[in-house]
Motif scaffolding. Sequence first.
Motif, PDB file in Angstrom:
ATOM      1  N   PHE A 151      74.772  11.324  23.322  1.00 47.08           N
ATOM      2  CA  PHE A 151      74.229  13.140  24.248  1.00 47.08           C
ATOM      3  C   PHE A 151      74.984  13.272  24.754  1.00 47.08           C
ATOM      4  CE2 PHE A 151      69.157  11.539  22.583  1.00 47.08           C
ATOM      5  CZ  PHE A 151      69.802  11.993  21.718  1.00 47.08           C
ATOM      6  N   ASN A 152      75.305  14.787  25.002  1.00 47.42           N
ATOM      7  CA  ASN A 152      76.085  15.109  26.083  1.00 47.42           C
ATOM      8  C   ASN A 152      75.518  16.103  26.549  1.00 47.42           C
ATOM      9  OD1 ASN A 152      78.268  13.152  25.738  1.00 47.42           O
ATOM     10  ND2 ASN A 152      79.414  14.715  23.955  1.00 47.42           N
ATOM     11  N   TYR A 153      75.789  16.190  27.530  1.00 48.25           N
ATOM     12  CA  TYR A 153      74.520  17.229  28.562  1.00 48.25           C
ATOM     13  C   TYR A 153      75.680  18.020  29.979  1.00 48.25           C
ATOM     14  CZ  TYR A 153      70.947  15.273  27.275  1.00 48.25           C
ATOM     15  OH  TYR A 153      69.881  14.436  25.870  1.00 48.25           O
ATOM     16  N   ASP A 154      75.855  19.239  29.651  1.00 48.41           N
ATOM     17  CA  ASP A 154      76.787  19.836  30.460  1.00 48.41           C
ATOM     18  C   ASP A 154      75.823  20.917  31.557  1.00 48.41           C
ATOM     19  OD1 ASP A 154      79.149  19.441  29.703  1.00 48.41           O
ATOM     20  OD2 ASP A 154      79.760  21.450  29.693  1.00 48.41           O
ATOM     21  N   ARG A 155      74.611  21.267  31.041  1.00 50.33           N
ATOM     22  CA  ARG A 155      73.960  22.452  32.331  1.00 50.33           C
ATOM     23  C   ARG A 155      72.259  21.889  31.766  1.00 50.33           C
ATOM     24  NH1 ARG A 155      76.711  26.501  32.724  1.00 50.33           N
ATOM     25  NH2 ARG A 155      75.846  28.265  30.769  1.00 50.33           N
ATOM     26  N   ILE A 156      71.677  21.945  32.653  1.00 48.86           N
ATOM     27  CA  ILE A 156      70.094  22.052  32.273  1.00 48.86           C
ATOM     28  C   ILE A 156      68.869  22.356  32.856  1.00 48.86           C
ATOM     29  CG2 ILE A 156      67.823  20.944  31.230  1.00 48.86           C
ATOM     30  CD1 ILE A 156      70.459  20.347  29.355  1.00 48.86           C
ATOM     31  N   LEU A 157      69.562  24.050  32.984  1.00 44.99           N
ATOM     32  CA  LEU A 157      68.535  24.556  33.822  1.00 44.99           C
ATOM     33  C   LEU A 157      67.076  25.666  33.354  1.00 44.99           C
ATOM     34  CD1 LEU A 157      70.998  27.272  34.582  1.00 44.99           C
ATOM     35  CD2 LEU A 157      71.046  25.380  35.748  1.00 44.99           C
ATOM     36  N   TRP A 158      66.172  25.435  32.258  1.00 45.72           N
ATOM     37  CA  TRP A 158      65.434  25.351  31.424  1.00 45.72           C
ATOM     38  C   TRP A 158      64.749  24.146  30.279  1.00 45.72           C
ATOM     39  CZ3 TRP A 158      63.799  25.491  26.972  1.00 45.72           C
ATOM     40  CH2 TRP A 158      65.041  25.466  25.552  1.00 45.72           C
ATOM     41  N   GLU A 159      63.258  24.326  31.358  1.00 45.80           N
ATOM     42  CA  GLU A 159      62.823  23.223  30.010  1.00 45.80           C
ATOM     43  C   GLU A 159      61.570  23.763  29.344  1.00 45.80           C
ATOM     44  OE1 GLU A 159      61.176  20.544  33.328  1.00 45.80           O
ATOM     45  OE2 GLU A 159      59.864  22.023  34.445  1.00 45.80           O
ATOM     46  N   THR A 160      61.040  24.344  29.338  1.00 42.08           N
ATOM     47  CA  THR A 160      59.714  23.987  28.490  1.00 42.08           C
ATOM     48  C   THR A 160      60.055  26.114  28.264  1.00 42.08           C
ATOM     49  OG1 THR A 160      58.567  23.846  30.314  1.00 42.08           O
ATOM     50  CG2 THR A 160      57.332  24.927  28.993  1.00 42.08           C
ATOM     51  N   GLY A 161      59.563  26.807  26.800  1.00 38.29           N
ATOM     52  CA  GLY A 161      59.074  28.369  26.546  1.00 38.29           C
ATOM     53  C   GLY A 161      58.053  28.648  26.909  1.00 38.29           C
ATOM     54  N   ASP A 162      58.290  30.133  26.774  1.00 36.67           N
ATOM     55  CA  ASP A 162      56.323  31.022  26.996  1.00 36.67           C
ATOM     56  C   ASP A 162      55.449  29.543  26.224  1.00 36.67           C
ATOM     57  OD1 ASP A 162      58.410  31.827  28.583  1.00 36.67           O
ATOM     58  OD2 ASP A 162      58.002  34.008  27.622  1.00 36.67           O
ATOM     59  N   ALA A 163      56.190  29.694  24.691  1.00 34.55           N
ATOM     60  CA  ALA A 163      54.571  29.294  24.149  1.00 34.55           C
ATOM     61  C   ALA A 163      54.387  28.026  24.010  1.00 34.55           C
ATOM     62  CB  ALA A 163      55.044  29.676  22.605  1.00 34.55           C
ATOM     63  N   SER A 164      54.994  27.332  25.030  1.00 35.86           N
ATOM     64  CA  SER A 164      54.699  25.844  25.587  1.00 35.86           C
ATOM     65  C   SER A 164      53.504  25.666  26.956  1.00 35.86           C
ATOM     66  CB  SER A 164      55.901  25.235  25.253  1.00 35.86           C
ATOM     67  OG  SER A 164      55.908  25.266  23.604  1.00 35.86           O
ATOM     68  N   ASN A 165      53.253  26.933  26.914  1.00 38.37           N
ATOM     69  CA  ASN A 165      53.041  26.880  28.728  1.00 38.37           C
ATOM     70  C   ASN A 165      53.239  27.552  29.774  1.00 38.37           C
ATOM     71  OD1 ASN A 165      50.149  27.383  27.867  1.00 38.37           O
ATOM     72  ND2 ASN A 165      50.062  25.440  27.505  1.00 38.37           N
ATOM     73  N   GLY A 166      55.049  27.604  28.998  1.00 37.95           N
ATOM     74  CA  GLY A 166      55.582  27.451  30.481  1.00 37.95           C
ATOM     75  C   GLY A 166      56.164  28.792  30.857  1.00 37.95           C
ATOM     76  N   HIS A 167      56.509  28.961  31.994  1.00 32.63           N
ATOM     77  CA  HIS A 167      56.549  30.290  33.442  1.00 32.63           C
ATOM     78  C   HIS A 167      57.799  30.972  33.410  1.00 32.63           C
ATOM     79  CE1 HIS A 167      52.687  31.513  32.839  1.00 32.63           C
ATOM     80  NE2 HIS A 167      52.256  29.649  33.406  1.00 32.63           N
ATOM     81  N   GLY A 168      58.216  31.797  33.155  1.00 33.55           N
ATOM     82  CA  GLY A 168      60.055  31.483  33.638  1.00 33.55           C
ATOM     83  C   GLY A 168      61.221  30.812  33.772  1.00 33.55           C
ATOM     84  N   GLY A 169      60.579  29.447  32.316  1.00 34.83           N
ATOM     85  CA  GLY A 169      61.625  29.023  31.698  1.00 34.83           C
ATOM     86  C   GLY A 169      60.999  27.125  32.478  1.00 34.83           C
ATOM     87  N   PHE A 170      60.223  26.999  33.412  1.00 34.23           N
ATOM     88  CA  PHE A 170      59.586  25.593  34.100  1.00 34.23           C
ATOM     89  C   PHE A 170      58.084  25.277  33.886  1.00 34.23           C
ATOM     90  CE2 PHE A 170      63.082  27.749  36.616  1.00 34.23           C
ATOM     91  CZ  PHE A 170      63.546  27.085  36.490  1.00 34.23           C
ATOM     92  N   GLY A 171      58.040  24.047  33.528  1.00 34.32           N
ATOM     93  CA  GLY A 171      56.123  23.802  34.043  1.00 34.32           C
ATOM     94  C   GLY A 171      55.582  24.199  32.309  1.00 34.32           C
ATOM     95  N   GLY A 172      54.452  23.754  32.265  1.00 35.38           N
ATOM     96  CA  GLY A 172      53.851  24.062  30.894  1.00 35.38           C
ATOM     97  C   GLY A 172      53.805  22.491  30.502  1.00 35.38           C
ATOM     98  N   SER A 173      54.403  22.359  29.383  1.00 35.28           N
ATOM     99  CA  SER A 173      55.103  21.065  28.024  1.00 35.28           C
ATOM    100  C   SER A 173      56.444  21.246  28.367  1.00 35.28           C
ATOM    101  CB  SER A 173      54.386  21.201  27.143  1.00 35.28           C
ATOM    102  OG  SER A 173      52.817  21.063  27.336  1.00 35.28           O
ATOM    103  N   SER A 174      56.624  20.108  29.444  1.00 37.20           N
ATOM    104  CA  SER A 174      58.393  20.439  29.253  1.00 37.20           C
ATOM    105  C   SER A 174      59.143  19.542  28.607  1.00 37.20           C
ATOM    106  CB  SER A 174      58.566  19.777  31.134  1.00 37.20           C
ATOM    107  OG  SER A 174      57.798  20.436  31.386  1.00 37.20           O
ATOM    108  N   ALA A 175      60.303  19.529  27.702  1.00 36.98           N
ATOM    109  CA  ALA A 175      61.344  18.657  27.322  1.00 36.98           C
ATOM    110  C   ALA A 175      61.525  17.568  27.075  1.00 36.98           C
ATOM    111  CB  ALA A 175      62.270  19.359  27.573  1.00 36.98           C
ATOM    112  N   ALA A 176      61.165  16.517  26.035  1.00 37.73           N
ATOM    113  CA  ALA A 176      61.746  15.710  25.878  1.00 37.73           C
ATOM    114  C   ALA A 176      63.055  15.322  25.378  1.00 37.73           C
ATOM    115  CB  ALA A 176      60.415  14.903  25.202  1.00 37.73           C
ATOM    116  N   ALA A 177      63.540  14.077  24.971  1.00 36.39           N
ATOM    117  CA  ALA A 177      64.341  13.537  24.713  1.00 36.39           C
ATOM    118  C   ALA A 177      64.934  12.163  23.935  1.00 36.39           C
ATOM    119  CB  ALA A 177      65.859  13.823  25.899  1.00 36.39           C
TER     120      ALA A 177
END
Length: 286
Positions: free
Chosen positions: A168-194
């Motif tokens: 797993f390689n990561y350069d940049r992670i700036l958002w964590e959530t889409g609007d349909a997962s209760n996110g707002h502006g890429g944040f909050g709600g049901s956040s990402a998992a790895a």
Amino acid sequence: MSTFARLVAGAAIAAALTVGFAETSYAGPVNGGFTTNSIPRNDDGSAAGAVALPFTANFFGTSYTELYVNNNGNVTFNAPLGVYTPTGVAGGYSGLPIISPFFADVDTRGARSNLVQYGNGTYQGRTAFGVEWIDVGYYGAHDDLLNSFELILTDRSDVNAGDFDIYFNYDRILWETGDASNGHGGFGGSSAAAGFSNGTGVPGTFYQFPGSLVNGALLDGGSNSLSANTNDGVTGQYRFQVRNGGVVVPPITGVPEPATWAMMIIGFGGVGVLLRRRERLTADLA
């Protein structure tokens, strides 16, 4: 506390504060070399049909020669996956076998978002298959924040038949959530998992990264930042050795930035000066 002890404590605190405010920048490990194929702009889609692997992968006792590349930050075995709200891959997960560097609602319909790409190649001198999520947006069609991460599977049949490595390689992670997962502006709600799972939830058949499903944790600057930590000594890179079907999971550690090392050295140098001054003062008083 003696005067000397207060001086030493003050120097240590000053060094720590300077380190804390040092500018953070990451030279990420994303290779970007697996671009033969791409998934058209979409939300919740997958590559058309199963994708053949260039080697056989024994994943928790089942040998696979193909997989499905999904837009939402993961690959699965046996069937594609269109789920957009991350459920995590820990003990409560039951479903398709999955390997997921960033399970979240990737949406590549925004004009500034790149497409998800994938293909065969080489990595670390070995036959490999990779998937690129480089500069991808989030639902619904947002491209103000773009994430860049990558999955690479490398053949290790030189060890045992069916063995492989997961990167797993990561350069940049700036958002964590889409609007349909209760996110707002890429944040909050049901956040990402790895992580990854064979889909049964049986202990020993899955691994989920610390900070998964926790608001803000996996983001750059977060408490479990994917781009700032490692388990193999390369900042932003995580390697998992799959041997005889089982997966070796090394501990995750932080890697100080060059500026951090420099400030630590300066801080320790300051303590050294204080020690020399104390020795000189003691000699003068003797």
